[in-house]
Design an enzyme around this catalytic site. Structure first.
Site, PDB file in Angstrom:
ATOM      1  N   ASP A  82       0.844  -1.200   0.000  1.00 12.08           N
ATOM      2  CA  ASP A  82       0.000   0.000   0.000  1.00 12.08           C
ATOM      3  C   ASP A  82       0.882   1.254   0.000  1.00 12.08           C
ATOM      4  O   ASP A  82       2.063   1.186   0.347  1.00 12.08           O
ATOM      5  CB  ASP A  82      -0.891  -0.020   1.262  1.00 12.08           C
ATOM      6  N   ALA A  84       1.359   5.489   1.241  1.00 16.00           N
ATOM      7  CA  ALA A  84       1.243   6.207   2.525  1.00 16.00           C
ATOM      8  C   ALA A  84       1.319   7.700   2.249  1.00 16.00           C
ATOM      9  O   ALA A  84       1.872   8.128   1.233  1.00 16.00           O
ATOM     10  CB  ALA A  84       2.357   5.792   3.470  1.00 16.00           C
ATOM     11  N   GLY A  97      -5.276   9.660   2.955  1.00 17.11           N
ATOM     12  CA  GLY A  97      -5.464  10.811   2.077  1.00 17.11           C
ATOM     13  C   GLY A  97      -6.494  10.527   0.995  1.00 17.11           C
ATOM     14  O   GLY A  97      -7.213  11.419   0.547  1.00 17.11           O
ATOM     15  N   GLU A 104      -8.037  -0.147   4.574  1.00 17.42           N
ATOM     16  CA  GLU A 104      -6.575  -0.324   4.519  1.00 17.42           C
ATOM     17  C   GLU A 104      -6.054  -0.878   5.837  1.00 17.42           C
ATOM     18  O   GLU A 104      -5.179  -1.755   5.856  1.00 17.42           O
ATOM     19  CB  GLU A 104      -5.901   1.013   4.200  1.00 17.42           C
TER      20      GLU A 104
HETATM   21  C1  5RP Z   1      -5.516   6.136   0.645  1.00 21.16           C
HETATM   22  C2  5RP Z   1      -4.137   6.120   1.168  1.00 21.16           C
HETATM   23  C3  5RP Z   1      -3.038   6.227   0.191  1.00 21.16           C
HETATM   24  O1  5RP Z   1      -2.216   5.103   0.304  1.00 21.16           O
HETATM   25  C4  5RP Z   1      -2.245   7.462   0.482  1.00 21.16           C
HETATM   26  O2  5RP Z   1      -3.147   8.561   0.423  1.00 21.16           O
HETATM   27  C5  5RP Z   1      -1.112   7.668  -0.530  1.00 21.16           C
HETATM   28  O3  5RP Z   1      -1.668   7.915  -1.791  1.00 21.16           O
HETATM   29  P1  5RP Z   1      -0.754   8.250  -3.044  1.00 21.16           P
HETATM   30  O4  5RP Z   1       0.004   7.013  -3.364  1.00 21.16           O
HETATM   31  O5  5RP Z   1      -1.734   8.636  -4.106  1.00 21.16           O
HETATM   32  O6  5RP Z   1       0.147   9.387  -2.660  1.00 21.16           O
HETATM   33  O7  5RP Z   1      -3.889   6.011   2.345  1.00 21.16           O
HETATM   34  O8  5RP Z   1      -6.449   6.115   1.677  1.00 21.16           O
END
Ligand code: 5RP
Length: 232
Positions: A82, A84, A97, A104
């Site tokens: 995932d 972050a 975000g 998650e």
């Molecule tokens: C979604 C999340 C995403 O993993 C986090 O916002 C990072 O997103 P990105 O890879 O677009 O920067 O936690 O809920």
């Protein structure tokens, strides 16, 4: 540039996935690269079963022909990959975000390992520059919001508590049908205590502090991908 770095981090994490694995699929733009690359491997014969952390990832994975399951069928996963929003030196995270923090966290907690993929803009000395997402039940929003405001003030939040999407016509609604309050801290000095205090509020469903959950991070920099390990 940033998309190239995200894809490089995703490609490194892909090397961890072997046939027979049960894999949690994250949400967001970096996780999207990982799912894309995983789809290519599946088309070449990689045999994995995946649990997505959002409706968006579910759709993307199915479109790529990835076999999807759920945590009723599989109660344990091997690994989750995932993105972050922030990563501190101990690999504690802020996530959410994209609003998928609840699924998650459930998926990561059901996994033998959580691997984070990111570009180096996500590295911080202390969590809190990115607004902390706090997922709340719609019922009792006013009372929950007041209780959350008291907790974040006690933890020295430097900015406002904002209902995500309130500036648009409709607030943002999560896949679980909840709302999100974003808390602007600046610096979170005691994430463990903040986590406990937030979860003590009945209307709080979950928050975006992922403490001691991430075992490894692939962080792409212009000089190559760094591997960070959680030593705990
Ligand atoms: C979604 C999340 C995403 O993993 C986090 O916002 C990072 O997103 P990105 O890879 O677009 O920067 O936690 O809920």
């Amino acid at each position: 540039m940033s998309e190239t770095l995200k894809r490089q981090a995703a490609a490194m994490a892909l090397a961890e996935i072997r046939s027979g694995m049960r894999v949690g699929l994250g949400t967001g733009s970096t996780a999207r690269h990982f799912v894309d690359l995983l789809g290519e491997k599946v088309a070449q014969g990689l045999d994995v079963v995946c649990v997505p952390t959002s409706e968006a990832t579910d759709r993307q994975a199915r479109d790529l022909g990835i076999v999807i399951s759920d945590l009723e069928t599989l109660d344990r996963l091997d690994v989750t990959v995932d993105g972050a929003d922030e990563i501190d030196p101990a690999l504690n995270l802020i996530k959410g975000g994209g609003g998928a923090l609840l699924r998650e966290k459930i998926v990561a907690a059901s996994s033998g390992a959580m691997i984070v993929i990111a570009d180096s803009s996500k590295l911080v000395e202390a969590l809190g520059q990115f607004p902390l997402p706090i997922e709340v039940n719609r019922f009792g929003l006013g009372a929950t919001r007041r209780a959350v405001a008291e907790v974040v003030a006690a933890h020295k939040a430097q900015g406002d508590l904002v209902l995500r999407g309130a500036d648009r016509q409709d607030p943002f609604v999560t896949d679980g049908g909840h709302l999100i309050l974003d808390a602007f801290f600046g610096r979170i000095s005691n994430p463990e205590a903040l986590s406990r205090d937030l979860l003590d509020i009945p209307g709080v469903v979950q928050h975006g502090l992922f403490l001691n959950m991430c075992s490894k991070a692939y962080v792409a920099t212009p000089d190559g991908v760094k591997v960070l390990q959680n030593r705990n």
